[in-house]
Write an enzyme that holds these catalytic residues in place. Structure first.
Site: not given
Ligand SMILES: *Cc1c(COP(=O)(O)O)cnc(C)c1O
Length: 430
Positions: A213, A69, A67
């Site tokens: 993202d 945290e 752990y």
């Molecule tokens: C794959 C993806 C995610 C999420 O990823 P996980 O690890 O599956 O939760 C988030 N944003 C975008 C644009 C993605 O392509």
């Protein structure tokens, strides 16, 4: 299947199978079968990759027992000395890799990184402007049943119906209309370069936060094959397991001290408990690999391979959404080649022939998401196993042969045999 029957596996993997053969033979069998499946099929799912043996084995160590945290130097548990070192290493390498001054390596996955990012930047009920999943966005950017669609007021922008590309003038107009708190760019099925600078100008124009993202393209960004979201985005989230070729996980980056403080609080204790320290250790190893000059060659080859696969498919009569690709992925519109062909059928027929893909809606797809008229393909995993542009041409003709045969079993068997030869000649990395 005998689990010891794997000359192509690295010694640690063979030891693991032998260990499990004693401890849990059922699991040993399924793992051996999965190792074989990965070795003997072509992986064209755009969000997947093959990690190195170093990354894979670093993810399965003593670090899982602890752990931790909190954050390095500020833990809620004793005995975290080496965990602090591992997490600092992962954070420092992530910062170096993406050229920024803050990294949080604790998010368990990309969606969790987005939960923490939303919580850090917005209040529940705030307006967010994003691309919906049906046009290539991700479910964590505002799909109704997801946390994002549940707790925030989501507004859409869309790709242009003709070009199927982002139209920045239209997005700017939409931002002025919606007046969002935050604008999200970065997608799951968009084959073109993202203009982060333009997005920042759009965000500045309405006083919005820009979140990028880069889950899909992180490896291309790290390898210099796609422009960086820095210095434009206020906050950057990503997965570590797609083109970046690390263990399954998430990552949040920023250059802003205030954002950094908020993110750390919203990851822990805001949205997670104990970090997966074994995965964070493997992230450090993967980031170390991505910092090597050879990773730039890898990223460039991923992009060249996608372009070659695109050309091959166009020659066989397929239409590519947006007319092609700038990155690692293609979105194939199956309709012009065969109006009756669905993404669901194609996915299933190709799998029988040893080609792993996923059905995917195309912009304005008339079919529902479990059927679709499209197929999403990517070259990150194929490139990892050393395949090049000539191989992409060959793969394009296999794709067409299988889809044109409408799932004919004899064709699938034949193609599977030929693919087996290509796989044998290009074993997975150890
Ligand atoms: C794959 C993806 C995610 C999420 O990823 P996980 O690890 O599956 O939760 C988030 N944003 C975008 C644009 C993605 O392509």
């Amino acid at each position: 299947m005998k689990t010891t029957d794997h000359p192509s596996l690295d010694p640690l993997s063979l030891d693991l199978l032998n260990l499990l053969e004693q401890a849990d033979p059922g699991v040993a069998d399924l793992l051996a079968a999965e190792a074989n499946r990965q070795a003997n099929t072509l992986e064209l799912i755009a969000s997947e990759n093959h990690v190195s043996a170093a990354v894979m084995h670093a993810a399965g160590t003593w670090m899982t027992n602890k752990y931790a945290e909190g954050y390095p130097g500020k833990r809620y548990y004793g005995g975290c000395e080496h965990h602090d070192t591992a997490e600092d290493l992962a954070r420092d390498r992530a910062k170096e890799l993406f050229g920024c001054n803050f990294a949080n390596v604790q998010p368990h996955c990309g969606a969790n990184a987005n939960i923490a990012a939303f919580m850090a930047m917005c209040n529940p009920g705030d307006r967010i402007l994003s691309l919906p999943i049906k046009s290539g966005g991700h479910l964590s950017h505002g799909l109704k049943p997801n946390f994002s669609g549940t707790f925030y007021e989501i507004h859409d922008y869309d790709v242009d119906p003709e070009s199927e590309r982002l139209d920045y003038d239209v997005i700017a107009a939409r931002a002025r209309e919606v007046q969002p708190k935050m604008i999200i760019c970065g997608y799951s099925a968009y084959p073109r370069t993202i203009d982060f600078e333009r997005f920042r100008a759009i965000a500045d124009d309405v006083g919005a936060i820009l979140m990028a993202d880069i889950a899909h393209i992180a490896g291309l960004v790290a390898g210099g094959a796609h422009p960086s979201p820095f210095p434009h985005a206020h906050i950057v989230t990503t997965t570590t397991h797609k083109t970046l070729r690390g263990p399954r996980g998430g990552l949040i980056l920023s250059n802003d001290e205030d954002v950094a403080k908020k993110v750390d609080r919203k990851v822990f204790p805001g949205s997670q408990g104990g970090p997966l320290m074994h995965i964070i250790t493997a992230k450090a190893v993967a980031f170390g690999e991505a910092l090597q000059p050879s990773f730039n060659d890898y990223a460039a080859q991923v992009v060249s391979n996608a372009a070659a696969l695109a050309e091959g498919l166009v020659e066989h009569g397929y239409r590519l959404c947006t007319g092609g690709t700038d990155n690692h992925l293609l979105l194939v519109d199956l309709q012009p080649r065969d109006a009756d062909l669905t993404g669901a059928d194609a996915e299933q027929w190709l799998e029988a022939a040893g080609i792993i893909t996923n059905k995917n809606g195309i912009p304005n797809d008339p079919r529902p998401p479990m059927v679709t008229s499209g197929l999403r393909l990517g070259t990150a995993a194929l490139t990892t196993r050393g395949l090049g542009t000539d191989d992409m041409r060959q793969i394009a003709s296999w794709l067409d042969r299988v889809m044109a045969s409408k799932g004919d079993e004899a064709v699938a068997r034949e193609v599977r045999g030929e693919i087996r030869e290509m796989c044998d000649a290009h074993p997975l990395p150890h």
